[in-house]
Design an enzyme around this catalytic site. Structure first.
Site, PDB file in Angstrom:
ATOM      1  CG  HIS A  84      -5.662  -4.419   0.139  1.00 11.96           C
ATOM      2  ND1 HIS A  84      -5.308  -3.117   0.412  1.00 11.96           N
ATOM      3  CD2 HIS A  84      -6.843  -4.617   0.767  1.00 11.96           C
ATOM      4  CE1 HIS A  84      -6.236  -2.544   1.155  1.00 11.96           C
ATOM      5  NE2 HIS A  84      -7.182  -3.435   1.397  1.00 11.96           N
ATOM      6  CG  ASP A  85      -1.913  -2.258  -1.227  1.00 12.17           C
ATOM      7  OD1 ASP A  85      -1.271  -2.232  -2.286  1.00 12.17           O
ATOM      8  OD2 ASP A  85      -3.149  -2.085  -1.185  1.00 12.17           O
ATOM      9  N   GLY A 140      -5.311  -4.389   5.484  1.00 10.48           N
ATOM     10  CA  GLY A 140      -4.551  -3.795   4.389  1.00 10.48           C
ATOM     11  C   GLY A 140      -3.459  -2.853   4.837  1.00 10.48           C
TER      12      GLY A 140
END
Length: 262
Positions: free
Chosen positions: A124-125, A142
């Site tokens: 994520h991200d 992440g």
């Protein structure tokens, strides 16, 4: 002349999905709501794409890839977040790319012309530039940032929130736990450490001897002169006046939020 998308009769496509011209979707693939796929992209069999996800043009997505899944983050509470993938990327078998998180910027972003080989994971991200090669089984935790033209060798891993600068080379099995400046090669011991600059990769991309010499000098200043980071930065600032590449290294140091790989 535009041509309609080609969807295998066994594929499950949500009615809200937007498919561009000449998109191909293979057998048993599942594409959920709030997904857009740009013209010329090929989605192989048994692919799962969850939304919100935006995929650009002329990408090749191989069988069993899983794109746009919810982030593997205990803080995620189901807020709307996205995955955005650019153009002309190669995404091979069993690649997993997760959407962003609400408190992490909300978007996982993949640029253009990247190769993500089998079993790669992008968490994520993460923010990925262009022309990056992820070799088999390499993985990002992440919020990692990967600059243009970086190569991550097989079984390498990048810790959360770490930044890897443009044209860096991460060796096989190397575990990156700190920020890696542009152009630097990392090799494996117990933890990855700098081992010179990626001169062969730079030559292949058209860097001439003058540019490479300036980068080597900057590397020696940062890693081999016995200077503190503050002292090295002062010398790099002087060198940067005559080298755009050294300026890029200096700008990376200024943006670094974690400890620098030393």
């Amino acid at each position: 002349m535009s041509h309609a998308a080609s969807v295998h009769p066994t594929a499950q496509i949500d009615p809200s999905v937007v498919l561009g011209d000449n998109v191909s979707v293979g057998a048993y693939s599942v594409i959920g709501p709030d997904v857009e796929i740009g013209a010329g992209t090929t989605v192989g069999p048994h692919v799962v794409i969850e939304g919100p996800t935006r995929i650009g043009r002329d990408n090749r997505i191989s069988q069993f890839a899983s794109l746009g899944g919810a982030p593997q983050d205990k803080k995620f509470k189901g807020e709307r977040t996205e995955l955005v993938i650019g153009d002309r990327n190669l995404i091979r078998e069993f690649v997993t790319i997760n959407r962003g998180t609400g408190d992490g910027g909300g978007i996982t972003r993949i640029g253009n012309d990247n190769w993500l080989l089998a079993y790669v994971h992008v968490a994520h991200d993460c923010q990925i530039g262009n022309h990056v090669v992820f070799s088999n089984y390499s993985a990002l935790a992440g919020h990692a940032e990967i600059g243009d033209w970086t190569i991550l060798s097989g079984y390498s891993g990048v810790h959360q929130f770490c930044k890897v600068g443009a044209h860096a080379f991460i060796g096989m099995g190397c575990l990156v736990g700190s920020d890696v400046p542009p152009f630097v090669m990392m090799a494996n011991e117990t933890r990855g450490r700098p081992r010179g600059i990626n001169s062969e990769g730079l030559k292949r991309r058209g860097f001439d001897a003058t540019r490479i010499s300036a980068i080597k000098r900057a590397y020696r200043t940062l890693y081999m002169a016995g200077l503190s980071q503050a002292e090295a930065r002062e010398q790099l600032a002087a060198q940067a006046q005559e080298s755009e590449d050294v300026r890029a290294m200096l700008e990376f140091l200024d943006r670094s939020e974690r400890a620098l790989a030393r």
